[in-house]
Every structure is written in C-alpha cells, then in structure tokens.
Motif scaffolding. Structure first.
Motif, PDB file in Angstrom:
ATOM      1  N   VAL A  45      67.379  48.553 -35.267  1.00 50.86           N
ATOM      2  CA  VAL A  45      65.888  48.111 -35.038  1.00 50.86           C
ATOM      3  C   VAL A  45      65.581  47.837 -36.819  1.00 50.86           C
ATOM      4  O   VAL A  45      65.894  48.666 -37.742  1.00 50.86           O
ATOM      5  N   LEU A  46      64.941  46.734 -36.957  1.00 53.58           N
ATOM      6  CA  LEU A  46      64.529  46.486 -38.109  1.00 53.58           C
ATOM      7  C   LEU A  46      62.886  46.832 -38.430  1.00 53.58           C
ATOM      8  O   LEU A  46      62.130  46.356 -37.614  1.00 53.58           O
ATOM      9  N   ILE A  47      62.706  48.095 -39.104  1.00 54.04           N
ATOM     10  CA  ILE A  47      61.466  48.502 -39.281  1.00 54.04           C
ATOM     11  C   ILE A  47      60.980  48.329 -40.773  1.00 54.04           C
ATOM     12  O   ILE A  47      61.564  48.730 -41.968  1.00 54.04           O
ATOM     13  N   LEU A  48      59.752  47.518 -40.635  1.00 59.71           N
ATOM     14  CA  LEU A  48      59.146  47.198 -41.743  1.00 59.71           C
ATOM     15  C   LEU A  48      58.237  48.485 -42.406  1.00 59.71           C
ATOM     16  O   LEU A  48      57.662  48.861 -41.503  1.00 59.71           O
ATOM     17  N   HIS A  49      58.059  48.621 -43.626  1.00 59.30           N
ATOM     18  CA  HIS A  49      57.185  49.811 -44.039  1.00 59.30           C
ATOM     19  C   HIS A  49      55.667  49.352 -43.641  1.00 59.30           C
ATOM     20  O   HIS A  49      55.342  48.163 -44.080  1.00 59.30           O
ATOM     21  N   PRO A  50      54.993  49.982 -42.947  1.00 63.66           N
ATOM     22  CA  PRO A  50      53.677  49.693 -42.732  1.00 63.66           C
ATOM     23  C   PRO A  50      52.824  49.441 -43.888  1.00 63.66           C
ATOM     24  O   PRO A  50      51.812  48.612 -43.600  1.00 63.66           O
ATOM     25  N   GLU A  51      52.820  50.021 -44.856  1.00 63.68           N
ATOM     26  CA  GLU A  51      52.015  49.685 -46.128  1.00 63.68           C
ATOM     27  C   GLU A  51      52.547  48.845 -47.309  1.00 63.68           C
ATOM     28  O   GLU A  51      52.338  48.435 -48.100  1.00 63.68           O
ATOM     29  N   GLN A  52      54.004  48.631 -47.194  1.00 60.72           N
ATOM     30  CA  GLN A  52      54.783  47.906 -48.100  1.00 60.72           C
ATOM     31  C   GLN A  52      55.612  46.817 -47.324  1.00 60.72           C
ATOM     32  O   GLN A  52      56.815  47.228 -47.256  1.00 60.72           O
ATOM     33  N   PRO A  53      54.944  45.901 -46.513  1.00 62.57           N
ATOM     34  CA  PRO A  53      56.054  45.259 -45.749  1.00 62.57           C
ATOM     35  C   PRO A  53      57.081  44.124 -46.364  1.00 62.57           C
ATOM     36  O   PRO A  53      58.030  43.571 -45.609  1.00 62.57           O
ATOM     37  N   ASP A  54      57.263  44.346 -47.616  1.00 61.64           N
ATOM     38  CA  ASP A  54      58.482  43.687 -48.290  1.00 61.64           C
ATOM     39  C   ASP A  54      59.514  44.648 -48.220  1.00 61.64           C
ATOM     40  O   ASP A  54      60.692  44.432 -48.424  1.00 61.64           O
ATOM     41  N   ARG A  55      59.256  45.890 -47.784  1.00 60.47           N
ATOM     42  CA  ARG A  55      60.322  47.218 -47.823  1.00 60.47           C
ATOM     43  C   ARG A  55      60.605  47.144 -46.024  1.00 60.47           C
ATOM     44  O   ARG A  55      59.924  47.224 -45.284  1.00 60.47           O
ATOM     45  N   PHE A  56      61.889  47.697 -46.034  1.00 58.30           N
ATOM     46  CA  PHE A  56      62.418  48.089 -44.533  1.00 58.30           C
ATOM     47  C   PHE A  56      63.257  49.124 -44.675  1.00 58.30           C
ATOM     48  O   PHE A  56      63.804  49.704 -45.695  1.00 58.30           O
ATOM     49  N   LEU A  57      63.301  49.971 -43.513  1.00 56.31           N
ATOM     50  CA  LEU A  57      64.081  51.270 -43.462  1.00 56.31           C
ATOM     51  C   LEU A  57      65.520  50.796 -43.099  1.00 56.31           C
ATOM     52  O   LEU A  57      66.157  50.287 -42.354  1.00 56.31           O
ATOM     53  N   LEU A  58      66.577  51.465 -43.982  1.00 54.42           N
ATOM     54  CA  LEU A  58      67.977  51.296 -43.776  1.00 54.42           C
ATOM     55  C   LEU A  58      68.416  53.014 -43.892  1.00 54.42           C
ATOM     56  O   LEU A  58      67.473  53.759 -44.308  1.00 54.42           O
ATOM     57  N   VAL A  59      69.401  53.282 -43.178  1.00 52.13           N
ATOM     58  CA  VAL A  59      70.034  54.502 -42.964  1.00 52.13           C
ATOM     59  C   VAL A  59      71.194  54.459 -43.762  1.00 52.13           C
ATOM     60  O   VAL A  59      72.195  53.559 -43.599  1.00 52.13           O
ATOM     61  N   ARG A  60      71.735  55.614 -44.457  1.00 53.72           N
ATOM     62  CA  ARG A  60      73.154  55.747 -45.013  1.00 53.72           C
ATOM     63  C   ARG A  60      73.701  56.769 -44.147  1.00 53.72           C
ATOM     64  O   ARG A  60      73.430  57.881 -43.885  1.00 53.72           O
ATOM     65  N   GLN A  61      74.743  56.367 -43.369  1.00 54.46           N
ATOM     66  CA  GLN A  61      75.890  57.330 -42.552  1.00 54.46           C
ATOM     67  C   GLN A  61      76.316  58.275 -43.347  1.00 54.46           C
ATOM     68  O   GLN A  61      76.880  58.061 -44.382  1.00 54.46           O
ATOM     69  N   PRO A 142      68.602  63.466 -39.493  1.00 57.72           N
ATOM     70  CA  PRO A 142      69.481  64.307 -38.527  1.00 57.72           C
ATOM     71  C   PRO A 142      70.660  64.771 -39.463  1.00 57.72           C
ATOM     72  O   PRO A 142      71.586  64.011 -39.908  1.00 57.72           O
ATOM     73  N   ASP A 143      70.809  66.066 -39.180  1.00 58.60           N
ATOM     74  CA  ASP A 143      71.972  66.662 -40.008  1.00 58.60           C
ATOM     75  C   ASP A 143      73.342  66.172 -39.386  1.00 58.60           C
ATOM     76  O   ASP A 143      73.407  66.010 -38.167  1.00 58.60           O
ATOM     77  N   GLY A 144      74.285  65.909 -40.133  1.00 65.94           N
ATOM     78  CA  GLY A 144      75.669  65.641 -39.915  1.00 65.94           C
ATOM     79  C   GLY A 144      75.800  64.153 -39.541  1.00 65.94           C
ATOM     80  O   GLY A 144      76.837  63.639 -39.579  1.00 65.94           O
ATOM     81  N   GLU A 145      74.804  63.531 -39.169  1.00 66.62           N
ATOM     82  CA  GLU A 145      74.806  62.081 -38.733  1.00 66.62           C
ATOM     83  C   GLU A 145      74.421  61.119 -39.901  1.00 66.62           C
ATOM     84  O   GLU A 145      75.116  60.097 -39.996  1.00 66.62           O
ATOM     85  N   LEU A 146      73.492  61.330 -40.676  1.00 68.32           N
ATOM     86  CA  LEU A 146      73.005  60.560 -41.692  1.00 68.32           C
ATOM     87  C   LEU A 146      72.946  61.438 -43.096  1.00 68.32           C
ATOM     88  O   LEU A 146      72.776  62.510 -43.071  1.00 68.32           O
ATOM     89  N   ARG A 147      73.027  60.650 -44.160  1.00 69.08           N
ATOM     90  CA  ARG A 147      72.924  61.113 -45.409  1.00 69.08           C
ATOM     91  C   ARG A 147      71.482  60.909 -46.059  1.00 69.08           C
ATOM     92  O   ARG A 147      70.704  62.175 -46.341  1.00 69.08           O
ATOM     93  N   ASP A 148      70.995  59.999 -45.523  1.00 66.23           N
ATOM     94  CA  ASP A 148      69.399  59.690 -46.213  1.00 66.23           C
ATOM     95  C   ASP A 148      68.909  58.539 -45.464  1.00 66.23           C
ATOM     96  O   ASP A 148      69.392  57.782 -44.842  1.00 66.23           O
ATOM     97  N   HIS A 149      67.509  58.264 -45.660  1.00 65.74           N
ATOM     98  CA  HIS A 149      66.666  56.949 -45.330  1.00 65.74           C
ATOM     99  C   HIS A 149      66.373  56.595 -46.537  1.00 65.74           C
ATOM    100  O   HIS A 149      66.204  57.104 -47.565  1.00 65.74           O
ATOM    101  N   LEU A 150      66.523  54.960 -46.654  1.00 65.59           N
ATOM    102  CA  LEU A 150      66.153  54.252 -47.836  1.00 65.59           C
ATOM    103  C   LEU A 150      64.948  53.387 -47.364  1.00 65.59           C
ATOM    104  O   LEU A 150      65.267  52.546 -46.430  1.00 65.59           O
TER     105      LEU A 150
END
Length: 189
Positions: A45-61, A142-150
């Motif tokens: 899923v490509l999730i754009l930030h609702p208040e900063q549409p030039d930013r999107f959510l990535l996750v680090r596994q 989520p513990d164990g699955e991801l390091r962080d959201h970016l």
C-alpha cells in the motif's frame, strides 16, 4: 432432426465450479493461519501522509533491514486488495482505507534472487491507501516484524543504499500512477 447453433443456450459450455467451492489437497491440509497462496502473490500500500502529501509511509523490516512499502504475502483465498488491507493494518496498527490499484508488477525469478527472496516469481500489487490525520500519531510498529516506520519524500527514499533499485523503481511507478490518475501501471521486473 434439429441442429442448433453455438449461440443457443443449450450449446453453452457449463461454467466450472468456483475454485473456493472445490477442495484443494495442499491448501486444505495446511493450518488456517499458515495457508498461503499456491502461486505467490504480494500486496503493498502506498500511503501518503494526510497533511504532507509529498511524504509517504515506508517500513523497515526487522530481519533484513530492507526499506519497503507496507505489505506482504497473500493468504489462501485472499484477493490482492484484502491482502493489502490486512498487511497494512498488521504493519501500522490502524485500519488503512485501501483504494485503487496503482501498479501490478510481475517479479521474475531473477528479480526475486536479486532481492534475496525465495517466493518468486510472483505478482506484486500496490494500492493507494489513505490515513486520516488523527491516525498518523496512532501508528504502531509490530514487535519482531518491523524496525520502524518512515515518512519520506521520494528524494529521501532514493538516497543511495536506502532501497533496492528494483523496489525504488516500483515505488516511483506507484507514485507516478497516483499522480497521473490514468489507472494502474504494469511492470515486469
């Protein structure tokens, strides 16, 4: 003697039973949670930030450290959109509204090997996703699955070493599909 033409109803080829109505020897033997699509499929899923549409959510596994869009493998019987919705919720801790298909990418066996994976070849579907502004502060890693959201811009995501080139190309295509509004884009990687 009467003859019938192929256009008459009695000459129609009968519809096969729906695949969900037929038993599947491999999938039905697997525990419910362990059921995965027999032909690997992945949705993101490509999730754009609702208040900063030039930013999107990535996750680090957590295991690999790879930076990717939120998503994962389909479970038995899931559609690509259902997979995207479930995986987005699992990786963010909130319900994400999943909208239109942006990219359908055929990942070849060679592409999978370049990513260090074993579940290839497969189709990778990426959908547009929406969060409400109040949900941004509610995201849970989520513990164990991801390091962080970016929350990154494209230029930040494209910094050398941040993402695999194949993943970055897929991300760029999804962003362009969302921006141009002309429907889903198709890739072969």
């Amino acid at each position: 003697m009467t003859t019938s033409s192929p256009s008459q109803p009695q000459d129609r080829i009968p519809e096969p039973a729906h695949p969900k109505d037929r038993p599947h020897p491999v999938a039905d033997a697997a525990p419910a949670r362990a059921r995965r699509a027999l032909f690997p499929a992945v949705s993101t899923v490509l999730i754009l930030h609702p208040e900063q549409p030039d930013r999107f959510l990535l996750v680090r596994q957590a295991a690999s450290g790879a930076t990717v869009l939120p998503g994962g493998k389909a479970e038995w019987g899931e559609s690509p959109r259902q997979t995207a919705r479930r995986e987005a919720a699992e990786e963010t801790g909130v319900e994400v509204e999943v909208l239109d298909l942006l990219v359908l990418n055929w990942l070849s066996e060679a592409a999978g090997k370049s990513l260090g994976g074993t579940a290839y070849p497969c189709f990778l579907s990426t959908f547009a996703g929406v969060l409400r502004p109040d949900q941004v502060g509610q995201l849970v890693v989520p513990d164990g699955e991801l390091r962080d959201h970016l929350w990154l811009t494209y230029d930040q995501a494209a910094q050398p070493g941040r993402m695999e080139p194949l993943v970055l190309n897929h991300l760029r295509t999804a962003l362009n599909a969302r921006a141009d509004g002309r429907g889903a884009h198709y890739l072969e990687s």
